[in-house]
Design a protein around this motif. Structure first.
Motif, short mmCIF file in Angstrom:
data_model
loop_
_atom_site.label_atom_id
_atom_site.label_comp_id
_atom_site.label_asym_id
_atom_site.label_seq_id
_atom_site.Cartn_x
_atom_site.Cartn_y
_atom_site.Cartn_z
N ALA A 12 0.85 -1.18 0.00
CA ALA A 12 0.00 0.00 0.00
C ALA A 12 0.89 1.24 0.00
CB ALA A 12 -0.90 -0.01 1.22
N LEU A 13 0.44 2.26 -0.71
CA LEU A 13 1.21 3.50 -0.79
C LEU A 13 0.73 4.45 0.31
CD1 LEU A 13 1.12 4.04 -4.65
CD2 LEU A 13 3.01 3.16 -3.28
N ALA A 14 1.68 4.98 1.06
CA ALA A 14 1.35 5.95 2.09
C ALA A 14 0.95 7.27 1.44
CB ALA A 14 2.55 6.15 3.01
N GLY A 15 -0.03 7.93 2.01
CA GLY A 15 -0.47 9.22 1.49
C GLY A 15 0.60 10.28 1.65
N HIS A 60 4.63 14.05 -6.84
CA HIS A 60 3.64 13.37 -6.00
C HIS A 60 3.65 11.86 -6.24
CE1 HIS A 60 0.18 12.93 -3.40
NE2 HIS A 60 -0.24 12.02 -4.28
N SER A 61 3.71 11.47 -7.51
CA SER A 61 3.61 10.05 -7.84
C SER A 61 4.93 9.31 -7.71
CB SER A 61 3.06 9.87 -9.26
OG SER A 61 3.98 10.31 -10.22
N GLY A 62 6.03 10.06 -7.59
CA GLY A 62 7.34 9.43 -7.45
C GLY A 62 7.89 8.87 -8.74
N THR A 94 -6.44 12.65 -5.95
CA THR A 94 -5.82 11.49 -6.57
C THR A 94 -6.83 10.35 -6.66
OG1 THR A 94 -5.04 10.77 -4.39
CG2 THR A 94 -3.47 11.95 -5.78
N GLY A 95 -6.66 9.56 -7.73
CA GLY A 95 -7.40 8.31 -7.90
C GLY A 95 -6.41 7.18 -7.78
N PRO A 137 0.07 2.85 -9.74
CA PRO A 137 -0.63 3.48 -8.61
C PRO A 137 0.07 4.75 -8.13
CG PRO A 137 0.06 1.22 -8.07
CD PRO A 137 0.60 1.53 -9.43
N VAL A 138 -0.73 5.66 -7.60
CA VAL A 138 -0.20 6.88 -7.00
C VAL A 138 -0.63 6.94 -5.54
CG1 VAL A 138 -0.20 8.17 -9.16
CG2 VAL A 138 -2.17 8.33 -7.66
#
Length: 184
Positions: A12-15, A60-62, A94-95, A137-138
């Motif tokens: 999971a990506l941290a916000g 933001h998305s890295g 973000t989606g 994913p973002v």
């Protein structure tokens, strides 16, 4: 902080807070930037908007992010040669793999100490892509201020409208094709 749960087995990506990727791009306008009316060409401003928004989306998305659409590019005042233009951008929403980036365009005379005034604004949607150009994913954006929260809510409304418009156009085209009204 909020975590995004992905459909795959990826972690999971941290916000990320809004402020992490916020940026300002500044550029002085020259005679090379003008249109036939002697003011700065709207396309020059649009490129600066896309550049700043792209930087924010990538931060933001890295990683790489591509422009998917531009909504509501509004020009409020003309920009002149000698203006110092500041393009301020941040992720509003973000989606799974997309992000809405809000952009404000400000201008001030390069040789005066008067405050900059807003001359334009835009909303762009970016898609994060991997090395093969496929969506990736973002992290979710975490609004920090009341203004950020308002922007997040407004972005959700714009997304709903974009999807409804796309669906309505698709249905119209299918209906017309079924009636034999449009050529292939």
């Amino acid at each position: 902080m909020t975590d995004l749960v992905t459909d795959s087995a990826e972690d999971a990506l941290a916000g990320k807070p809004t402020s992490v990727s916020r940026t300002t791009l500044s550029h002085i306008m020259t005679a090379a930037d003008t249109n036939l009316l002697g003011t700065v060409h709207g396309g020059v401003i649009m490129k600066l908007v896309d550049d700043a928004a792209g930087a924010v989306a990538g931060r933001h998305s890295g990683g790489p992010a591509v422009t998917a659409s531009m909504d509501e590019m509004v020009f409020l005042e003309p920009v002149r040669v000698g203006d110092l233009v500041h393009v301020k951008a941040q992720v509003n929403w973000t989606g799974r793999s997309s992000m809405e980036v809000g952009v404000r365009v400000l201008a001030e005379r390069w040789n005066e100490s008067t405050p900059a005034q807003q001359v334009g604004s835009a909303y762009l949607v970016f898609a994060a892509v991997d090395e093969h150009g496929k969506p990736r994913p973002v992290p979710p954006v975490i609004p920090e201020t009341e203004r950020d929260k308002r922007r997040y809510q407004e972005a959700q409304i714009r997304r709903t409208h974009r999807l409804a418009r796309r669906r309505a156009i698709k249905e119209l085209r299918e209906r017309r094709a079924a009636e034999g009204l449009d050529d292939a």
